[in-house]
Design an enzyme around this catalytic site. Structure first.
Site, mmCIF file in Angstrom:
data_model
loop_
_atom_site.group_PDB
_atom_site.id
_atom_site.type_symbol
_atom_site.label_atom_id
_atom_site.label_comp_id
_atom_site.label_asym_id
_atom_site.label_seq_id
_atom_site.Cartn_x
_atom_site.Cartn_y
_atom_site.Cartn_z
ATOM 1 N N GLU B 98 0.816 -1.210 0.000
ATOM 2 C CA GLU B 98 0.000 0.000 0.000
ATOM 3 C C GLU B 98 0.855 1.267 0.000
ATOM 4 O OE1 GLU B 98 -0.540 -2.631 1.871
ATOM 5 O OE2 GLU B 98 -2.441 -3.340 1.036
ATOM 6 N N HIS B 168 -11.678 -6.454 8.128
ATOM 7 C CA HIS B 168 -12.455 -6.276 6.900
ATOM 8 C C HIS B 168 -13.673 -5.414 7.177
ATOM 9 C CE1 HIS B 168 -10.126 -9.966 6.224
ATOM 10 N NE2 HIS B 168 -10.157 -9.642 4.947
#
Lengths: 436, 363
Positions: B98, B168
């Site tokens: 990322e 998540h």
């Protein structure tokens, strides 16, 4: 001891000892803090999946410590004018450094860091690029910055954070940049420029601009996660990026012994899939030649490359640390007072200067005169910059976004109201800047 | 051009009348009915996002979509059929990294590209915090406006999905709202997702675009097939009311509107507002509303402490002190990591919001 060694090992030991003695006498091995390896005069990038990496990557150099061509060296074609301009630029960086470092010690500036010993890394690489290649610096690349035409006066304004400072007074001294010169702005933190340079290079490729991006970082910065992240993405997506690592031996106080156990930084480029080379970063010809080839690879092959330039940081990291507390004192060879003294004697300016003198292109008188002129210009620039007013207080709130959202308008109004109410206590802020 | 004959339940900025489709709500169905010039089509939220990306790539030759697994269509199918139309040069798979991919996007945007990054889950945005907060957010300011990365947009699926657990389910908007120089946007349905995403991509500042993943397929609505934008920094008043102002964003908007419907049955008139842009937030719309109602409730999935409801509450109590009839209520996730087995108890559900509406109204 002899009885404990088997015959084969004893033979190896004898051969090793003879080889070592030979190497020492011929000085074929570099003494750089960050990695000591055999010198080579062959410009060869190590290609992944093609070349085997030796135990220690060789160090490419073309001139020796006295500025004499080494055996087998082929100098890159550089016009005499350009060579003189390269020496000019390194000397100018050096003189600027001395004036502004002293200025910080005198309390005239809050902060400064010098480029001493590393001038060839940035001038040599900067001179090998096209003017519109994107430069993503760390912060010790004043040489490449001046090479592009960024002036002493612009640097002085930024260091004094006055209203002529392009950054509008927002950053520490030497956090410079320039849009028209494709110089991205320096920032204090380490490594973020490296993945960014990969994106910029990709954009150039996508837009078919025939431009590359170069990014600079030290061997200490190379430990940051941003660097392997960037190397990987650049290789995977064939980005025309030149990764230029200045391995100067120290990251503030941290010697390379505490920074990594690898063979310096160059093998990491190969590991991530790009042609890589280690060069003598104080040999401006080697830096130039390697960067020229790296640029060719970038534009013609659309591949990133890694150049590890071995060098030495002659001064402290910045004006904020006292390097007498950590710099190793032992010279790598006998005959020098200290490690620093050893490297001062073979600085890039001395080496190119000697080469130019031998070729009749330069004299010590010319250098002395140049130093006098650039020193005077730096002093004048500093004096002038100190007298320029600070930026308008409105600029506290501009450029956070493209426009000024209500929040910042409100905070601006509150600040101005506060200044009006307590104006006596803010005498150094011009009253017309917060009038109703 | 499609017009539905339905009772108007509120105002959707950019359209003349609208209500809300929420297939999570089983008792009452709201349908987005928008009067828009041009053809519309029924789309799920993820299809609407996919369409926004397609429009962006078609209209801007400097646009590139990139992220982990985007080339085959994306783990949520948000980037379906893009590489087929625009080629692998403009739809890039990124390695799992990322900080690297966001940094890459910053570099692209800095030199004039339009970098549309995807972080696969908002829960994984944290390695990129340095790039986002120290680089993207400060790029314009530190260069005296010579450079900027307005061309950068980071999309990330966010918020609860029913079974996501710690990694998540997160809603990290508050971290980014706290960094000057960033915009943070949170659509609530298919129509707002496409319009806000196109506006975010074209906005001249770096934008973090959180997509409530639970609504990817659950939120279906009439969405213009063409090119349109909805303004950033503008809150949407979904239903007008006079007793209490309720504010939410993302999927929580639908929890809020259900809670408001319960309260309406009790005779409490609720003004339900979708904040939509967290940074910079539309304080003026909230302030005008609270001056009318005298009561405010803010609800979000993210944990209470340091959550963005605190910012809204602090500012509104300052701006509307004399108008407030009750303490400002915050109904939020608990101050815990997002749990799996306890998800339903952790979340600010419809009953918690309803209960807070009633208590605030009766204070």
């Amino acid at each position: 001891e002899g009885t404990m060694l088997c015959r084969a090992t004893r033979g190896q030991l004898q051969r090793h000892t003879r080889a070592f003695a030979a190497a020492a006498s011929e000085c074929t091995k570099s003494k750089f803090v960050g990695a000591s390896s055999e010198y080579t005069s062959t410009l060869q990038f190590f290609y992944p999946h093609v070349h085997d990496l030796p135990a220690s990557m060789p160090c490419f150099r073309l001139i020796d410590d006295e500025g004499v061509l080494v055996p087998g060296a082929y100098l890159p074609e550089i016009e005499d004018d350009k060579l003189i301009r390269m020496q000019n630029t390194m000397v100018t960086v050096n003189e600027f450094d001395k004036v502004f470092n002293d200025a910080q010690r005198q309390g005239r500036l809050s902060f400064y860091f010098t480029n001493r010993g590393e001038e060839a890394c940035s001038v040599g690489s900067g001179a090998a690029l096209e003017d519109h290649d994107w430069i993503w610096p760390q912060y010790r690349e004043l040489g490449a910055t001046f090479w592009r035409g960024y002036t002493i006066e612009e640097a002085a304004n930024q260091c004094c954070h006055n209203e002529l400072d392009r950054t509008k007074g927002r950053q520490l001294p030497m956090h410079i940049g320039s849009k028209d010169k494709h110089l991205m702005y320096v920032k204090s933190n380490l490594g973020q420029q490296v993945p960014a340079s990969v994106g910029a290079a990709y954009a150039m490729k996508l837009m078919k601009k025939e431009l590359c991006a170069i990014t600079y970082f030290g061997e200490g910065c190379a430990s940051e996660g941003d660097i392997p992240s960037a190397l990987n993405i650049a290789a995977v997506h064939n980005c025309p990026t030149i990764f230029f690592c200045r391995n100067n031996g120290y990251a503030i106080s941290t010697h390379t012994d505490d920074q990594y156990k690898s063979d310096g930084i160059a093998p990491r480029g190969v590991a991530f899939g790009m042609p890589s080379i280690r060069v003598d970063g104080n040999d401006i010809f080697a830096v130039y030649a390697a960067t020229k080839e790296a640029r060719r690879i970038a534009i013609e092959e659309n591949r990133p490359t890694m150049i590890e330039a071995m060098t030495y940081r002659i001064n402290a990291h910045s004006t904020s640390d006292d390097d007498s507390k950590y710099r190793r004192s032992e010279s790598p060879v006998e005959g020098f007072d200290s490690e620093r003294a050893y490297w001062e004697m073979r600085s890039p300016i001395i080496r190119l200067g000697s080469y130019l003198e031998r070729r009749g292109l330069w004299t010590s008188e010319q250098e002395a005169e140049l130093r006098k002129v650039q020193r005077a210009r730096s002093i004048k620039a500093l004096n002038d910059a100190e007298r320029v007013a600070p930026p308008h207080i409105d600029h506290l709130f501009t450029d956070v976004y493209d426009d000024i959202p209500w929040l910042l308008r409100q905070q601006g109004d509150e600040l101005r109201a506060h200044l009006r109410k307590y104006s006596k206590h803010y005498a150094n802020v011009p009253a017309d800047q917060y009038r109703e | 051009f499609v017009r539905h004959k339905m009772r108007a339940a509120g105002f959707l900025h950019g359209a003349r009348r609208a209500r809300h489709l929420c297939s999570l709500c089983h008792r009452r169905r709201f349908t987005t009915a928008v009067e828009i010039a041009g053809e519309t089509q029924k789309m799920t939220m993820v299809a609407a996002i996919n369409d926004a990306l397609r429009v962006a790539l078609r209209t801007d030759p400097a646009a590139v979509v990139f992220g982990e697994d985007v080339a085959f269509g994306g783990v949520f199918r948000a980037s379906m059929n893009l590489v087929e139309e625009f080629g692998p040069e403009r739809v890039l798979n990124m390695p799992i990294n990322e900080q690297g991919l966001v940094g890459f996007g910053i570099g692209m945007a800095a030199v004039g590209g339009t970098a549309i990054a995807e972080v696969q889950f908002a829960d994984y945005i944290f390695p990129a915090m340095d790039q986002i907060c120290n680089e993207a957010a400060k790029f314009r300011y530190r260069s005296g406006n010579e450079f900027d990365v307005g061309g950068l947009t980071i999309r990330a699926p966010a918020s609860a999905v029913g079974h996501g657990g710690h990694y998540h389910s997160q809603s990290p908007e508050a971290y980014f709202a706290h960094t000057p120089g960033l915009k943070v946007v949170y659509p609530r349905d298919a129509y707002t997702a496409k319009g806000l995403l196109l506006a975010s991509i074209r906005d001249k500042n770096p934008v973090i675009f959180f997509e409530p993943k639970i609504l990817y397929r659950a939120s279906v609505g009439q969405v213009p097939v063409g090119d349109y934008e909805l303004p950033l920094g503008k809150a949407d008043i979904l239903t007008a009311g006079k007793d209490i102002t309720c504010v939410a964003w993302g999927a929580q908007v639908h929890v809020m509107t259900k809670a408001c419907a319960r309260a309406e049955a009790d005779g409490i008139s609720c003004e339900a507002i979708d904040l939509a842009t967290i940074a910079p937030w539309d304080m003026h719309t909230i302030r005008t509303s609270v001056k009318k109602t005298g009561r405010l409730l803010v609800t979000h999935e993210a944990p209470l402490t340091g959550g963005f409801a605190g910012e809204i509450a602090a500012t509104i109590q300052d701006e509307c002190f004399d108008y407030l009839e009750a303490p400002i209520a915050r109904v939020t996730g608990a101050d815990t990591p997002f749990p799996l087995a306890f998800e339903k108890l952790y979340l600010p559900d419809e009953l918690k919001v309803y209960d807070a509406i009633v208590r605030t109204a009766n204070y």
